[in-house]
Write a protein that holds these residues in place. Structure first.
Motif, PDB file in Angstrom:
ATOM      1  N   PHE A 115    -120.521   5.932 -26.058  1.00 26.28           N
ATOM      2  CA  PHE A 115    -120.121   5.749 -24.666  1.00 26.28           C
ATOM      3  C   PHE A 115    -120.403   7.028 -23.848  1.00 26.28           C
ATOM      4  O   PHE A 115    -120.996   6.990 -22.767  1.00 26.28           O
TER       5      PHE A 115
ATOM      6  N   CYS B 211    -114.618  -4.397 -21.099  1.00 25.99           N
ATOM      7  CA  CYS B 211    -113.262  -4.239 -21.656  1.00 25.99           C
ATOM      8  C   CYS B 211    -112.368  -5.394 -21.217  1.00 25.99           C
ATOM      9  O   CYS B 211    -111.631  -5.961 -22.029  1.00 25.99           O
TER      10      CYS B 211
ATOM     11  N   LEU C 282    -110.724  -8.414 -23.654  1.00 23.89           N
ATOM     12  CA  LEU C 282    -109.304  -8.767 -23.775  1.00 23.89           C
ATOM     13  C   LEU C 282    -109.047 -10.221 -23.358  1.00 23.89           C
ATOM     14  O   LEU C 282    -108.218 -10.906 -23.958  1.00 23.89           O
TER      15      LEU C 282
ATOM     16  N   LEU D 265    -104.023  -5.246 -20.157  1.00 26.75           N
ATOM     17  CA  LEU D 265    -104.968  -4.166 -20.444  1.00 26.75           C
ATOM     18  C   LEU D 265    -104.595  -2.926 -19.650  1.00 26.75           C
ATOM     19  O   LEU D 265    -104.599  -1.797 -20.166  1.00 26.75           O
ATOM     20  N   TYR D 266    -104.230  -3.127 -18.380  1.00 24.09           N
ATOM     21  CA  TYR D 266    -103.907  -1.992 -17.519  1.00 24.09           C
ATOM     22  C   TYR D 266    -102.495  -1.461 -17.790  1.00 24.09           C
ATOM     23  O   TYR D 266    -102.246  -0.268 -17.622  1.00 24.09           O
TER      24      TYR D 266
ATOM     25  N   PHE E 117    -107.342   8.656 -22.465  1.00 22.51           N
ATOM     26  CA  PHE E 117    -108.211   7.900 -23.378  1.00 22.51           C
ATOM     27  C   PHE E 117    -108.215   8.578 -24.748  1.00 22.51           C
ATOM     28  O   PHE E 117    -108.069   7.925 -25.788  1.00 22.51           O
TER      29      PHE E 117
ATOM     30  N   ILE F  73    -107.346   0.098 -28.502  1.00 21.68           N
ATOM     31  CA  ILE F  73    -108.753   0.532 -28.463  1.00 21.68           C
ATOM     32  C   ILE F  73    -109.335   0.224 -27.087  1.00 21.68           C
ATOM     33  O   ILE F  73    -109.950   1.078 -26.444  1.00 21.68           O
ATOM     34  N   LEU F  74    -109.105  -1.006 -26.607  1.00 19.27           N
ATOM     35  CA  LEU F  74    -109.628  -1.401 -25.293  1.00 19.27           C
ATOM     36  C   LEU F  74    -109.004  -0.597 -24.162  1.00 19.27           C
ATOM     37  O   LEU F  74    -109.676  -0.284 -23.174  1.00 19.27           O
TER      38      LEU F  74
ATOM     39  N   ASP G  38    -110.794   2.547 -24.006  1.00 19.05           N
ATOM     40  CA  ASP G  38    -112.141   2.307 -23.478  1.00 19.05           C
ATOM     41  C   ASP G  38    -112.132   2.081 -21.971  1.00 19.05           C
ATOM     42  O   ASP G  38    -113.029   2.546 -21.253  1.00 19.05           O
ATOM     43  N   VAL G  39    -111.127   1.375 -21.484  1.00 16.17           N
ATOM     44  CA  VAL G  39    -111.112   1.091 -20.043  1.00 16.17           C
ATOM     45  C   VAL G  39    -110.744   2.357 -19.255  1.00 16.17           C
ATOM     46  O   VAL G  39    -111.247   2.582 -18.146  1.00 16.17           O
TER      47      VAL G  39
ATOM     48  N   PHE H 167    -111.646   5.310 -20.128  1.00 16.68           N
ATOM     49  CA  PHE H 167    -112.924   6.025 -20.156  1.00 16.68           C
ATOM     50  C   PHE H 167    -113.864   5.489 -19.062  1.00 16.68           C
ATOM     51  O   PHE H 167    -114.457   6.231 -18.280  1.00 16.68           O
ATOM     52  N   SER H 168    -113.992   4.162 -19.014  1.00 18.34           N
ATOM     53  CA  SER H 168    -114.888   3.537 -18.040  1.00 18.34           C
ATOM     54  C   SER H 168    -114.450   3.847 -16.621  1.00 18.34           C
ATOM     55  O   SER H 168    -115.260   4.186 -15.750  1.00 18.34           O
ATOM     56  N   LYS H 169    -113.143   3.720 -16.388  1.00 17.26           N
ATOM     57  CA  LYS H 169    -112.605   3.952 -15.045  1.00 17.26           C
ATOM     58  C   LYS H 169    -112.809   5.404 -14.615  1.00 17.26           C
ATOM     59  O   LYS H 169    -112.984   5.693 -13.430  1.00 17.26           O
TER      60      LYS H 169
END
Lengths: 326, 326
Positions: free
Chosen positions: A113, A145, A149, B29-30, B76, B106-107, B110-111, B113-115
């Motif tokens: 990533f 992501c 989910l 997720l959030y 993260f 894990i997700l 990852d989210v 990180f993406s954000k």
């Protein structure tokens, strides 16, 4: 198939570039990060980046960083997905966490990533194009992501999702990365919003057609090719398009037979085959193929104003994706 | 302590910004991504981004996206680290994977990180500054992954690492993010390489001083403050600076006492206290503090040419970091 040769040639170039970027210390981290990459894969997403750049008269070398970035993101998501699903094999080799252990697999995904964003900023494109690439790619990662989910939630819930819910989920989980692959390829060639949007739309619709076809293969695919028993997704209780269509459409005894197999890991081979036959008799294959074709036609329309060899190759990739035999 | 109030005030502003960015669907997720953030944390890294921007006469609002991005990256790495170490508690609350399960954790990582990359590209900075931010942040993320695995390897190996190996590991695992926090803050204010490099150096050296002090607290910290028994890191067999110094320096019976406790989860409280006393008698605390001070002095020198309130605050943060009581 002629298409396959083109894809293979492209994969070699991309692999060389990827290998040069996936080096570092500790070596084990990069061995784990590269594990699935060195063990196969068609590099479809990098192929789409490169051809999307070429269709707009861009240079292949300008598209290489973005092409390898999308492959890194794709592999990052595979590595983490395999941990989440506790899958043991992928592409005929042990998954990263099976081979290297879970902690290294998490880190391997994370470094893929990180490298994806690093290679993009290493490119020779303008700062404005680079910013657009990062913006689009990070958005796609958020979508992946969220889609992942949504998929987990869908699997856990008793409720059978509607077709619209299913398409929305795969739109994020799968199609977002196809979308961004083509959009990024376009950005490597041009700053015209209409061209970027056309390629983005091509990628998105191709991605949905790809996933729908994959799901069909997951239920009715030839075990010799899929290396999984016929009806595998049905037995695993996956709520994929053919399965939710079949459950909705079937009546009486047919429905009973399907639901007996659905999510039943202990079902006999004979009963599993029987339920696949029922699904076949309901005309699900034609129905699902029709759906995939609908998205493929949308994809094709997005490229209407372009011409040249890169277009021919993108269209033939589209054919390859939706016409794959089950 | 006066410093704490400034940091608290800053944390509130950053939290508000972070909360506005960590929203989406599926909500779970959030919730998982924000779990550690809403449950505490001093936002030291965002504080450093903002003050580093201000010391170069930049506007706080320009630094907010970068400030929240480093906090997302920090979180993260916490979320994924906790999975890898199978830790159950952090900041007095259950870790994300304990509360939400491993797949969602894990997700969630990852989210985050993406954000982090998404918020950076949402900023109003020039494309060139944005590209620099992404380039630096992605490089830091690669360093964090590498440092994390170096740490795991160091823990697994029988060999006691040298001080240089240890510093190199924490340079990646911890200091890279402090470094990039200050560098990013600088980039939000200026494009002068010398200023960016000065702030980067300040952050790196502060980060090393921070980790060294943390490690001291891990061995000799007051259980009332650390919420862990005295000598905890020794019992867990962590190869941190005070421990590797003590093992190197101790002779005869002293060495025996320390090695008896090292990595021995079954050691009695009495024997553990005894080995901490031996470490104390060897003068390890003074020695380690001297090391931390050395890096703090380097950090301070990097800011020699600047003045004003933001400088005062960065220096007082530096004091806070290295003078924390054990």
């Amino acid at each position: 198939m002629k298409k396959t040769k083109q894809i293979e040639q492209n994969a070699k170039t991309v692999n060389k570039y990827l290998n040069s970027k996936l080096k570092g210390n500790p070596k084990k981290l990069y061995d784990a990060a590269g594990h699935l990459i060195v063990n196969g894969g068609k590099r479809l997403r990098p192929y789409m980046v490169i051809r999307s750049c070429q269709i707009l008269k861009g240079k292949v070398s300008n598209a290489m960083p973005a092409a390898s970035a999308v492959e890194m993101v794709h592999n990052f998501s595979l590595v983490h997905d395999d941990i989440m699903d506790n899958d043991e094999m992928r592409h005929g080799v042990p998954t990263v966490h099976k081979k290297f252990g879970m902690p290294i697999a998490i880190l391997a995904g994370d470094v893929l990533f990180s490298k994806a964003f690093q290679v993009i900023t290493d490119s020779k494109l303008s700062a404005s194009a680079t910013t657009q690439l990062v913006s689009r790619l990070s958005k796609a990662c958020v979508d992946i992501c969220e889609g992942q989910l949504l998929d987990v939630k869908m699997a856990e819930e008793k409720k059978i999702p509607s077709q619209a819910e299913y398409i929305s989920m795969i739109g994020k989980k799968t199609a977002a990365l196809f979308d961004v692959s083509c959009a990024m390829g376009a950005i490597c060639a041009t700053n015209k919003p209409i061209d970027i949007s056309n390629l983005s739309s091509f990628g998105r619709n191709l991605g949905i057609a790809f996933q729908i076809t994959d799901d069909l293969i997951g239920v009715m695919g030839d075990p010799k090719i899929t290396k999984k028993p016929v009806g595998n997704d049905l037995r695993e209780g996956k709520k994929s398009l053919p399965i939710l269509m079949a459950i909705k459409l079937a009546k009486g005894n047919d429905k009973k037979i399907i639901l007996k197999a659905f999510g039943n890991s202990k079902i006999s081979r004979k009963d599993l085959n029987k339920s696949v036959e029922v699904i076949r008799s309901l005309g699900i294959e034609q129905n699902v193929r029709k759906q995939a074709l609908k998205y493929a036609e949308k994809a094709e329309k997005s490229l209407a104003k372009y011409s040249g060899p890169a277009k021919t190759e993108l269209i033939s990739l589209l054919d390859f994706v939706v016409k794959r035999s089950v």
